[in-house]
Design an enzyme around this catalytic site. Structure first.
Site, PDB file in Angstrom:
ATOM      1  N   GLU B 485       0.874  -1.200   0.000  1.00 10.20           N
ATOM      2  CA  GLU B 485       0.000   0.000   0.000  1.00 10.20           C
ATOM      3  C   GLU B 485       0.900   1.236   0.000  1.00 10.20           C
ATOM      4  O   GLU B 485       1.116   1.873   1.007  1.00 10.20           O
ATOM      5  CB  GLU B 485      -0.983   0.015   1.181  1.00 10.20           C
ATOM      6  N   GLU B 494       4.138   8.717  -4.568  1.00 10.87           N
ATOM      7  CA  GLU B 494       4.992   8.364  -3.442  1.00 10.87           C
ATOM      8  C   GLU B 494       5.925   7.215  -3.809  1.00 10.87           C
ATOM      9  O   GLU B 494       6.356   6.435  -2.964  1.00 10.87           O
ATOM     10  CB  GLU B 494       4.141   8.076  -2.209  1.00 10.87           C
TER      11      GLU B 494
END
Lengths: 733, 733
Positions: B485, B494
């Site tokens: 995740e 990210e």
């Protein structure tokens, strides 16, 4: 070896002529062939040539196979094996402009071609940069879309050394799409998109491909305000004259001399297209005076010779214009503490003669220096106009029959070292009128000179020197005529209205002020150099080279630069505008009339202006406004720098009212009066299109301690109001 | 006394309702009548009232005769004789909004009227400012041209205290002029010109006059991204219900509840237009529960009661949404040193709980804190989706007949404190599959918790904890399933692609990555609050009040502000977007698929996007782009925040795919998923018009040490390429 001599004063780059060469892997030979025997000054050569020992860059058609490797992220520069040694460093930097592989297409739909193109572009520029070339020629964008190409070039520009990047743009505009917003037919639109995406970077400039057919004069005129560095003329664009030699059409000639007059270098491209008779080679060279050293004559030599002919045929510049050459397009900041950055700027300005800054000076807060008076007094045309105006006023005021009995009281306010005193006395002599002069001057140093002048000339009986600020002087009698020269480039910008309001206390109710009125004017201009100079203002004026390296070497240069941007872009500059495109005729802004005894008078002003650009111009970028003034000294005697009515030869200018205000540029470049104009920048340049008028608002605001201008664009897209409350730029009362 | 209670959590200003009053020179009575007996919270009153002892300001129709005096320069403020004492300071500031004389017309052709207007405007605002009023209502510009009015207001804004200026704008748009560039029929154009001239000043906002007919929903939607502070509803706009009471049309109701949900205060204006039966007064008040104290009933009370009824009828916000109220429209800077301003920002952020910043955090360079894990793990919907995806993958991988013999190797990369380990084990139990789990986590502190979790739950035989960075781990065997995740609000922002590229070394060739792919999305938004907050970013997030006083008190605030502008405007922010107008549906940007064993793969991406705004919207301002992601976890199990497909209730949101993406706002304001979006600002907002598509380019660039985005607008007018070379904002590898 340059196009020739123009009295030795022309130091501009347009003396040098280049040649675009085919792929050739023997660089020393290429150079000697084109320079020594060809007579060219530099070659525009494939960077495929430059990396001659690098197998990858040998062939300009080579496409990297890097896609097969793990390219990770950044562009990999392949190792070059000492091939920079084939030429000396100074040969590389003085005589070679790098030509980036023309197959690259960064906006292709084909992702692999796109990536290959990016890798090649970065490699070749990196190599050119290693060789310290002065410039690289980037191929023209392949389609109407250029965002990825611009993004990549913009990345490169962020960390480039001093090298210039010349984006090749064909000089094309189809006139049938003037109402269409899509830049299909106008290559200026392509350039405009590219440079906006690259944020007006000062190292990005244009190389125009001049083709056999030319767009309209107004459309061409736009380019003079753009950073055009080179004009590439293909041999196909030449005509053949009666003797078989290449020549250019009259419109092409005008264009090329216009370019040469704006420091734009010519590059010849293509093959010999003209059957030049070899027997008459020597006579053909007569007009250039150059020697042919080699029997192996360069096939493009006739074209070079023709360009040299055009260059040498250009009118020589008058002396004053030559003197001012170094001021062309250099921003001069208003001084006198109008601007919080004053001290910084003046420190940096040390390389430019101090006195000349004071052209924009005004007598209210500071004292001028001797050299400045020298500069002012040089302008003999100005004083001739004053003399005429004073003479006419004297005659109007005193009928012939009273000439010997009536003495006219004339006050010169701001007498300086006495030029207006002299003009007044000469006018009195000429008209046979009797004069009593008060010469009011607040600068005690000027007063010293004034006293000695009066003694020297024996004017003691006529001239009374008053060492006093005109705003405080308690005059012993009232004047018939008040003479002053307090006007700035923008008329009222040096507080002439406020000074004369103060001085009219001692003017008779029916007295005359010379000047009796003045009006400021503006016109929208494309002025990419001025725009770029506003940003790194502190540096660019010391040395363009230092400024470039300063801004590009810092990783976050933009931040550094933007720090004082607002102040710089809200300041008006005195500048000898040269490389600008005047997009529409001037419009009047503010008018002041003297004397003004009304009780309701205010020196605040507000003017809304509308400019329409000619429909054949195409779209254009407005970087700001050039400002001028025109003054009525007395009745029909005027003085001014507004281009359409400028006083001939004032400050050595040779203005003429030109019907086509853009085309006039291409004649000799000397159509513009030489007294410096003022430049009001726009923080964000505004793009205007024919049919959408530019609506501009100007305010003259008065506070208790200062006077300032505010300005904005209201249409087609509103800009911020510039210089609110005079926060960035003002004139102190 | 406010419109009522909504569980005590609604602290927004829209609880308060005002009333526009007629001229009245007894301010204490005016206040007590409208507040105590009328039930209103504040009055919008002529500033003529305020200076009651000043003869000049008594009459709102008074025009100064200052033109007869010598006005010199600045505006003269007349002496006021202590009239501020008629109310207490807190009464002035809490209960009075000043109304500037409505006759003023600063763009009149009549110079005297113009000058009078400027003098009056400056006097009245100066007086209001002396009284510390929170806001002044400026009359609507009289014509299409507003440059001089805007220039004057802009001057005032430069040195204003905290007071807001509400520019009154009628809510009008004639739909027949959508192709006309002249803002004849669309009052938004007038507002847009005014605020551009005033440079998006944060103290300039809008008070909308709501009339009886309303423009289209898309056109109304634009205003939600604008700084609208008040909606002035004239009693003429109310209908009459069957019982004789005022009510609003359904469209008006929707609009007003939309306003109330966006902190826009309602002001009632006009006269009683409805014959409310006085006998049924008490029953009419049932739905508000307020008491009538006075027999002298306020004639506008029925209108207030109706607004209160609308307010109280609004759906209550779910708990999570209430929790997030304080994050609405607050920019959160990406951390982890992506941005050179990181440390400064984090210092200033101290008033907002630390853990919540880390919603945008990623596991590559820093370690999360316990509180942050808490926040992540709160999102039960997310883990339910993961559990479903893992369950489906297990069933696909292991047929029922081999369920008891085959053990699937599953690796959780970035295991944190174990929520994905738990979800995996639950999926295994649900599907009856055997699992061997490696939980890879680089944060040694999280590993401590992980160990204790494993002990506590008795998972020791199934779960192996690996305290290691997934990029370096030397796995003892290959995995069937890789679960992670690592997604940010913009999907790949990210570094999920780079992390998973590193981790797929230990995934079998036919192994499964969960997520298997993800796509980012953007849409253009009007977001004036976000735009304004980007500029004084360091201050605005501490306290809006402090920020305002900071920026307005400095004479050269603009310079101070602009210093770091470029960096701030080239940074993407995590933000719970609320007061924005979404101008067009989302378009997909970048897609990544895992695993990707191709040798030619690159994580660089380039996407050209085109947005068309609906033709009935009118023109609109694009301040930037809201960004989202959608991830395919496994086959049809997805997770995401792209508004049209957002996972229901993820992070407590209640998204629904709405056909009309703007109108949905006006329902309850809860149509938008609550997981925070990302915001890419534009340095200069771009105005778009129907029929001229917005062309936008986005790049994901990869260097050897960092990954960054660049973005630009290419059409209708090219913007600079933002964040070139990641100079302002990047994510470190």
């Amino acid at each position: 070896m340059a196009l020739g001599e123009r009295g030795g004063w022309d130091k501009s780059e347009s003396r040098y002529c280049g040649v675009e060469t085919d792929f050739n892997d023997d660089m020393p030979h290429l150079l000697s062939f084109n320079l020594s025997s060809g007579g060219f000054d530099f070659v525009v050569a494939s960077l495929g040539d430059l990396g001659k020992h690098s197998h990858n860059l040998m062939d300009p058609n080579y496409r990297p196979s890097l896609m097969e490797k793990d390219i990770g992220g950044g562009s990999h520069v392949l190792p070059f094996a000492g091939s920079d040694l084939v030429l000396s460093p100074s040969q590389w930097s003085s005589h070679v402009v790098g030509k980036i592989s023309s197959w690259i297409d960064l906006d292709s739909e084909d992702e692999i071609l796109r990536t290959d193109s990016e890798t090649t572009l970065k490699q070749e520029i990196s190599w050119a940069s290693h060789l310290s070339l002065q410039a690289c020629l980037l191929p023209s964008p392949k389609g109407a879309s250029c965002a990825n190409y611009a993004r990549c070039v913009n990345q490169i520009l962020q960390s480039l050394n001093n090298m210039q990047l010349w984006l090749r743009i064909p000089l094309v505009k189809n006139d049938d799409d003037t109402t269409d917003f899509i830049p299909s037919g106008d290559s200026w639109e392509l350039w405009n998109s590219f440079r906006l995406l690259c944020e007006h970077h000062s190292q990005l400039s244009v190389a125009l491909d001049v083709l056999s057919s030319l767009p309209s004069a107004n459309s061409l005129g736009r380019w003079l305000g753009e950073p055009v560095r080179a004009a590439i003329i293909h041999t196909d664009s030449f005509l053949t004259n009666a003797r078989g030699y290449p020549c250019l059409s009259r419109r092409h000639q005008k264009l090329i001399t216009g370019f040469l007059n704006h420091s734009i270098q010519v590059v010849i491209s293509g093959k010999l297209n003209h059957g030049v008779p070899s027997v008459s080679l020597d006579s053909a060279l007569d007009h250039t005076g150059t020697n042919v050293e080699s029997s192996q004559r360069h096939s493009l030599r006739p074209y070079l010779d023709y360009i040299a002919y055009l260059y040498q045929r250009m009118d020589p510049l008058p002396e004053q214009e030559r003197f001012e050459l170094s001021y062309r397009d250099f921003l001069q900041s208003p001084l006198q503490g109008h601007n919080p950055l004053f001290h910084i700027i003046s420190d940096e300005f040390c390389t430019i003669e101090f006195s000349n800054y004071y052209l924009s000076f005004q007598p209210l807060m500071d004292n001028l220096e001797a050299q400045t008076y020298e500069t002012f007094e040089k302008d003999s045309v100005k004083y001739i106009q004053y003399q005429r105006a004073i003479g006419n006023a004297l005659v109007d005021r005193v009928p012939d029959e009273e000439a010997s009995s009536l003495t006219t009281v004339l006050m010169v306010v701001g007498a300086g070292r006495g030029p207006l005193v002299r003009a007044s006395l000469q006018a009195a002599e000429e008209t046979g009128r009797k004069l009593k002069i008060y010469a009011v001057e607040k600068n005690p140093n000027a007063v010293v000179t004034l006293h000695s002048l009066v003694r020297l000339e024996g004017w003691e009986k006529t001239v009374t020197i008053v060492s006093c600020d005109m705003r405080c002087w308690d005059a012993p009698e009232k004047a018939d005529i008040l003479v002053s020269e307090l006007l700035g480039s923008f008329g009222d910008n040096e507080l002439s209205p406020e000074c004369l309001d103060g001085a009219q206390r001692f003017l008779k109710q029916d007295g005359i002020s010379i000047p009796s009125s003045y009006t400021s004017f503006i016109q929208p201009v494309t002025a990419s150099k001025l725009h770029n100079d506003v940003i790194p203002c502190l540096c660019a004026q010391v040395s363009p080279l230092e400024a470039i390296s300063f801004s590009s070497k810092c990783a976050l240069a933009l931040q550094v630069k933007s720090h004082k941007d607002v102040v710089h872009f809200e300041t008006a500059y005195v500048v000898k505008v040269h490389s600008v495109a005047r997009l529409a005729p001037c419009e009047p802004v503010f008018t002041f009339t003297h004397p003004n005894f009304s009780t309701k008078k205010s020196n605040q002003r507000y003017k809304k202006l509308r400019f329409e650009i000619p429909s054949d111009t195409g779209s254009a970028m407005v970087h700001g406004f050039a400002g001028y003034f025109d003054a009525m000294l007395y009745k029909d005697v005027h003085l001014g720098i507004e281009p359409s009515t400028a006083t001939p030869n004032m400050f050595s200018c040779c203005a003429s009212s030109s019907v086509c205000f853009v085309e006039s540029y291409f004649d000799t470049g000397l159509q513009i009066p030489a007294w410096f104009a003022i430049f009001f920048p726009l923080r964000t340049p505004v793009c205007i299109r024919p049919g959408s008028p530019l609506e501009v608002h100007f305010w003259r605001c008065c506070g208790s301690t200062k006077v300032w201008y505010e300005w904005c664009v209201a249409s087609p897209n509103p800009s911020p109001v510039h210089n609110s409350n005079g926060r960035s730029y003002w004139v102190g009362l």
